[in-house]
Write a protein that holds these residues in place. Structure first.
Motif, PDB file in Angstrom:
ATOM      1  N   SER A 185       0.826  -1.194   0.000  1.00  0.00           N
ATOM      2  CA  SER A 185       0.000   0.000   0.000  1.00  0.00           C
ATOM      3  C   SER A 185       0.864   1.249   0.000  1.00  0.00           C
ATOM      4  N   LEU A 186       0.410   2.284  -0.686  1.00  0.00           N
ATOM      5  CA  LEU A 186       1.153   3.535  -0.765  1.00  0.00           C
ATOM      6  C   LEU A 186       1.296   4.208   0.590  1.00  0.00           C
ATOM      7  N   THR A 187       0.352   3.944   1.487  1.00  0.00           N
ATOM      8  CA  THR A 187       0.426   4.523   2.820  1.00  0.00           C
ATOM      9  C   THR A 187       1.074   3.584   3.835  1.00  0.00           C
ATOM     10  N   GLY A 188       1.510   2.419   3.381  1.00  0.00           N
ATOM     11  CA  GLY A 188       2.218   1.502   4.255  1.00  0.00           C
ATOM     12  C   GLY A 188       1.344   0.566   5.053  1.00  0.00           C
ATOM     13  N   LEU A 213     -11.645   3.757  -0.680  1.00  0.00           N
ATOM     14  CA  LEU A 213     -10.469   3.180  -1.328  1.00  0.00           C
ATOM     15  C   LEU A 213      -9.643   4.296  -1.948  1.00  0.00           C
ATOM     16  N   ARG A 214      -8.409   3.944  -2.268  1.00  0.00           N
ATOM     17  CA  ARG A 214      -7.510   4.852  -2.982  1.00  0.00           C
ATOM     18  C   ARG A 214      -7.159   4.227  -4.319  1.00  0.00           C
ATOM     19  N   ASP A 227      -4.289  10.549  -8.658  1.00  0.00           N
ATOM     20  CA  ASP A 227      -4.400   9.962  -7.328  1.00  0.00           C
ATOM     21  C   ASP A 227      -5.768  10.306  -6.743  1.00  0.00           C
ATOM     22  N   LEU A 228      -6.618   9.276  -6.550  1.00  0.00           N
ATOM     23  CA  LEU A 228      -7.983   9.492  -6.088  1.00  0.00           C
ATOM     24  C   LEU A 228      -8.210   8.819  -4.740  1.00  0.00           C
ATOM     25  N   PHE A 229      -8.857   9.536  -3.826  1.00  0.00           N
ATOM     26  CA  PHE A 229      -9.374   8.951  -2.598  1.00  0.00           C
ATOM     27  C   PHE A 229     -10.895   8.967  -2.729  1.00  0.00           C
ATOM     28  N   ILE A 230     -11.490   7.799  -2.784  1.00  0.00           N
ATOM     29  CA  ILE A 230     -12.916   7.681  -3.085  1.00  0.00           C
ATOM     30  C   ILE A 230     -13.674   7.203  -1.856  1.00  0.00           C
ATOM     31  N   ILE A 275      -4.703  -0.023  -6.490  1.00  0.00           N
ATOM     32  CA  ILE A 275      -5.827   0.150  -5.569  1.00  0.00           C
ATOM     33  C   ILE A 275      -5.359  -0.247  -4.173  1.00  0.00           C
ATOM     34  N   SER A 276      -5.588   0.628  -3.193  1.00  0.00           N
ATOM     35  CA  SER A 276      -5.148   0.345  -1.824  1.00  0.00           C
ATOM     36  C   SER A 276      -6.070   1.087  -0.850  1.00  0.00           C
ATOM     37  N   ASP A 277      -5.746   0.983   0.435  1.00  0.00           N
ATOM     38  CA  ASP A 277      -6.474   1.703   1.480  1.00  0.00           C
ATOM     39  C   ASP A 277      -7.985   1.486   1.365  1.00  0.00           C
TER      40      ASP A 277
END
Length: 232
Positions: free
Chosen positions: A96-99, A137-138, A187-190, A223-225
């Protein structure tokens, strides 16, 4: 987006001298976002209870479906290609991009209009009538040239008293042919709007749809978070 104090458009930033081109729309959106967030509270006082199956996107025991689809998919998820032999769709796993947890990568090549979709497991056994449900999701592109993109949507599909309903809860983009090269990663946070659970639900799940026309190269999405929540 203007090149002088008189407000004239920069070269290539307007279709007709009045309406913005895609590149101008992107720059305007960035400025609006900065100003918008300056006036919003960052306090979220909701109580969110996680009910998402495999929110860490761990493992590679998921499945692929459709001609041209292959690769590794997170446990409990299904990666599907539509459009037959004109599409190549490959799944792979990362961090994940945020770890926190893992990410699901989707690489797409296509010669005509096609759709890639990632379907989550049903959560109907974790919800009750009256619950309010959201998904988060991101989604980030690992390529800057989005030529051929149409739009990205998150749909909910529910079966209620034997009747199946599909609702586009969130959509980003437009239902036409994009020729934009952002020059940066998208970069999308949905977050989906709340779904109020009625009586008689026997199936409920979310699906991410990525719609495109003929692509100029390979589009890569991470896709992450991800998680699904009850909102208290």
């Amino acid at each position: 987006v203007s090149q002088s104090r008189y407000g004239n458009w920069k070269s290539g930033y307007s279709v007709d001298g009045l309406h913005p081109q895609k590149q101008a729309s992107l720059q305007l959106a960035k400025e609006i976002q900065v100003k918008f967030w300056d006036h919003l509270s960052v306090i979220d006082d909701r109580t969110l209870v996680s009910i998402g199956p495999n929110p860490d996107l761990s493992g590679n025991g998921g499945s692929v479906s459709g001609t041209g689809a292959s690769g590794d998919v997170a446990d409990g998820f299904t990666l599907t290609a539509t459009g037959g032999v004109s599409i190549t769709l490959a799944g792979s796993k990362g961090i994940s991009l945020t770890g926190g947890g893992e990410s699901q990568r989707i690489s797409v090549q296509a010669d005509v209009a096609d759709t890639a979709k990632l379907t989550f497991s049903s959560i109907h056994n974790s919800i009750s009538p009256g619950d309010r449900i959201i998904a988060k999701l991101r989604l980030r592109t690992e390529t800057t040239d989005l030529t051929g993109m149409r739009f990205i949507s998150v749909d909910s599909e529910s079966t209620i008293s034997g009747v199946t309903n599909t609702i586009t809860t969130t959509a980003v983009g437009w239902n036409g042919y994009s020729t934009i090269n952002l020059g940066e990663k998208f970069d999308l946070f949905i977050e989906t709007p709340p779904f109020l659970v009625p009586d008689g639900v026997t199936s409920f799940f979310y699906t991410i749809y990525i719609h495109f026309q003929t692509l100029s190269g390979t589009l890569v999405f991470d896709i992450s978070d991800y998680d699904i929540y009850k909102v208290k």
